[in-house]
Write an enzyme that holds these catalytic residues in place. Structure first.
Site, PDB file in Angstrom:
ATOM      1  N   ASP A 123       3.011  -9.791   1.314  1.00  0.00           N
ATOM      2  CA  ASP A 123       2.987  -8.452   0.707  1.00  0.00           C
ATOM      3  C   ASP A 123       2.158  -7.525   1.597  1.00  0.00           C
ATOM      4  O   ASP A 123       0.994  -7.808   1.893  1.00  0.00           O
ATOM      5  CB  ASP A 123       2.352  -8.569  -0.687  1.00  0.00           C
ATOM      6  CG  ASP A 123       2.463  -7.295  -1.501  1.00  0.00           C
ATOM      7  OD1 ASP A 123       2.630  -7.391  -2.713  1.00  0.00           O
ATOM      8  OD2 ASP A 123       2.356  -6.192  -0.915  1.00  0.00           O
TER       9      ASP A 123
ATOM     10  N   ASP B  91       8.362  -4.077   0.795  1.00  0.00           N
ATOM     11  CA  ASP B  91       7.146  -4.584   1.449  1.00  0.00           C
ATOM     12  C   ASP B  91       6.766  -6.004   1.064  1.00  0.00           C
ATOM     13  O   ASP B  91       5.701  -6.463   1.428  1.00  0.00           O
ATOM     14  CB  ASP B  91       5.973  -3.629   1.223  1.00  0.00           C
ATOM     15  CG  ASP B  91       5.199  -3.926  -0.046  1.00  0.00           C
ATOM     16  OD1 ASP B  91       5.839  -4.247  -1.070  1.00  0.00           O
ATOM     17  OD2 ASP B  91       3.967  -3.860   0.003  1.00  0.00           O
ATOM     18  N   GLU B  92       7.618  -6.686   0.303  1.00  0.00           N
ATOM     19  CA  GLU B  92       7.225  -8.058  -0.039  1.00  0.00           C
ATOM     20  C   GLU B  92       8.421  -8.992  -0.121  1.00  0.00           C
ATOM     21  O   GLU B  92       9.540  -8.577  -0.415  1.00  0.00           O
ATOM     22  CB  GLU B  92       6.421  -8.098  -1.337  1.00  0.00           C
ATOM     23  CG  GLU B  92       7.143  -7.574  -2.530  1.00  0.00           C
ATOM     24  CD  GLU B  92       6.282  -7.607  -3.798  1.00  0.00           C
ATOM     25  OE1 GLU B  92       5.796  -8.685  -4.158  1.00  0.00           O
ATOM     26  OE2 GLU B  92       6.115  -6.533  -4.398  1.00  0.00           O
TER      27      GLU B  92
HETATM   28  N1  DCP Z   1       5.561   1.685  -5.095  1.00  0.00           N
HETATM   29  C1  DCP Z   1       6.041   2.776  -5.815  1.00  0.00           C
HETATM   30  N2  DCP Z   1       5.773   2.893  -7.152  1.00  0.00           N
HETATM   31  C2  DCP Z   1       5.026   1.939  -7.781  1.00  0.00           C
HETATM   32  C3  DCP Z   1       4.548   0.826  -7.073  1.00  0.00           C
HETATM   33  C4  DCP Z   1       4.829   0.729  -5.709  1.00  0.00           C
HETATM   34  O1  DCP Z   1       6.710   3.636  -5.245  1.00  0.00           O
HETATM   35  N3  DCP Z   1       4.765   2.058  -9.084  1.00  0.00           N
HETATM   36  C5  DCP Z   1       5.847   1.601  -3.634  1.00  0.00           C
HETATM   37  C6  DCP Z   1       4.687   2.138  -2.844  1.00  0.00           C
HETATM   38  C7  DCP Z   1       4.001   0.939  -2.266  1.00  0.00           C
HETATM   39  C8  DCP Z   1       5.133  -0.067  -2.151  1.00  0.00           C
HETATM   40  O2  DCP Z   1       6.050   0.259  -3.206  1.00  0.00           O
HETATM   41  O3  DCP Z   1       3.365   1.191  -1.037  1.00  0.00           O
HETATM   42  C9  DCP Z   1       4.669  -1.499  -2.296  1.00  0.00           C
HETATM   43  O4  DCP Z   1       4.125  -1.749  -3.577  1.00  0.00           O
HETATM   44  P1  DCP Z   1       2.903  -2.697  -3.809  1.00  0.00           P
HETATM   45  O5  DCP Z   1       2.801  -2.937  -5.274  1.00  0.00           O
HETATM   46  O6  DCP Z   1       2.973  -3.892  -2.909  1.00  0.00           O
HETATM   47  O7  DCP Z   1       1.637  -1.807  -3.422  1.00  0.00           O
HETATM   48  P2  DCP Z   1       1.010  -1.487  -2.027  1.00  0.00           P
HETATM   49  O8  DCP Z   1       1.664  -2.220  -0.917  1.00  0.00           O
HETATM   50  O9  DCP Z   1       0.967  -0.006  -1.864  1.00  0.00           O
HETATM   51  O10 DCP Z   1      -0.482  -1.976  -2.213  1.00  0.00           O
HETATM   52  P3  DCP Z   1      -1.091  -3.445  -2.190  1.00  0.00           P
HETATM   53  O11 DCP Z   1      -2.025  -3.464  -1.027  1.00  0.00           O
HETATM   54  O12 DCP Z   1      -1.810  -3.587  -3.488  1.00  0.00           O
HETATM   55  O13 DCP Z   1       0.071  -4.381  -2.035  1.00  0.00           O
HETATM   56 MG    MG Z   2       2.062  -4.258  -1.053  1.00  0.00          MG
END
Ligand code: DCP
Ligand code: MG
Length: 354
Positions: free
Chosen positions: A11, A105-106
């Protein structure tokens, strides 16, 4: 044969925000929120600097600005996130074709059998994280375990830029103290309900009988019963086990000419073709989807008796479908192409994954 699987969950850290900070040095080290903006919309994600203030995904821009007065709002650039996503996916495929993306991203990777013949999933996860950093200048976190549920939970433990391993002998102890809201699949509403029954962690969840969980949570009750015991038999569903592969584009402003449609179709077909090559898909039916400005939607398809792998063939069929489907002047908000009707590849799946 009961083979212990080796599953990695990867992730990316603060994905959209990290990409923006990578590409714009002015944003580095600063609290930023990627998303709809201050006045309108919600935060898609926040940089770690902003998270210290409580800015999180899915909160409103207004609320985010209140929590963090110096917050910088950044407009998302989805095309860039897609291309980074492609880059990390191609790294995953250097190790295994059992890759199941969950979002841009995952992804889950089943590395029980892997292309490098590496016995240690932990070393493999570290190598993948390093390669991601070398190729994209972005950090990822990894979780390593023997099933999807534990790998997913593990990837959050040492985030950002970390790795966490849950070995079979340690899983029960790990789950005992894991707060109930950290269990993947137990969202806000469910965790509140769990707490109303006195279930605050894995140990307390495991003390509940199966009939109790099914009575109160329906089908999910069985899943909760199993995960409390570290049991999750769901296989990693790789892209090649998919039933179709598609790509689509929503236009910023509606398009309304044959010429514009053909131009856009060219790029959509190119994307689809790339995905077909990467995934080695062998499908015989091509489907064109058109969504009009009033959200009505039509699909047109053509089936041939050979796998559609050649770009020119795909483009030719796409154009002929378009000529039937579209009349000059109609306003189109979205177009998409999907390849389906795959040759059955089930016999290629090793027994141990079934
Ligand atoms: N995303 C979005 N709306 C949400 C959650 C996520 O548009 N409610 C998008 C933005 C994030 C991406 O998906 O950058 C990946 O989600 P993640 O939950 O993996 O969150 P992040 O990668 O941003 O943070 P982390 O470091 O906690 O994984
Ligand atoms: Mg993420």
């Amino acid at each position: 044969m009961d083979v212990q699987r080796k599953i990695i969950h990867i992730d990316m850290d603060a994905f959209y925000a990290a990409v923006e900070q990578r590409d714009n040095p002015d944003l580095r080290g600063k609290p930023i929120a990627v998303g709809g903006g201050k006045k309108r919309g919600v935060v898609a994600t926040a940089s770690y600097e902003a998270r210290k203030f409580g800015v999180r995904s899915a909160i409103s821009g207004v609320q985010a600005a209140k929590l963090c007065p110096n917050l910088i709002f950044v407009t998302p650039r989805f095309d860039v996130y897609h291309s980074v996503s492609d880059e990390i996916r191609s790294i995953f495929h250097e190790y295994t074709d059992f890759v199941e993306p969950l979002s841009l991203d995952e992804a889950y990777l089943d590395v029980t059998v892997n292309k490098k013949g590496m016995p240690s999933a932990t070393l493999l996860a570290e190598e993948i994280r390093m390669k991601i950093f070398q190729k994209t200048n972005l950090t990822a976190s990894a979780g390593v375990s023997y099933n999807k549920f534990l790998a997913k939970v593990a990837s959050d433990i040492n985030k950002p830029n970390g790795c966490f391993v849950i070995r079979p002998k340690d899983s029960i102890q790990f789950l005992n103290t894991l707060p109930i809201e950290k269990f993947f699949g137990i969202g806000k509403k469910t965790s509140q309900k769990m707490k109303s029954f006195g279930i605050y962690n894995g140990l307390l969840l495991r003390e509940k009988e199966l009939y109790f969980l099914v009575k109160h949570f329906g089908k999910a009750g069985k899943y909760f019963y199993d995960i409390a015991r570290g049991i999750d038999t769901r296989p990693v569903i790789s892209e090649r086990m998919r039933k179709s592969i598609g790509t689509e584009k929503t236009f910023e402003t509606d398009i309304n000419t044959v010429f514009a449609c053909i131009t856009e179709l060219y790029y959509i077909a190119k994307d689809l073709h790339q995905a077909i090559v990467e995934g080695n898909y062998k499908g015989k039916t091509l489907v064109l989807k058109i969504k009009y400005h009033d959200f009505t939607q039509h699909t047109h398809s053509k089936t041939v008796n050979y796998p559609l792998t050649d770009f020119k063939q795909i483009l030719t069929i796409s154009k002929s479908l378009l000529s039937v489907a579209y009349k000059e002047g109609e306003k189109v908000r979205l177009m998409g192409l999907t390849l389906t009707n795959f040759a059955d590849e089930r016999e290629d799946i090793p027994q141990l994954f079934i």
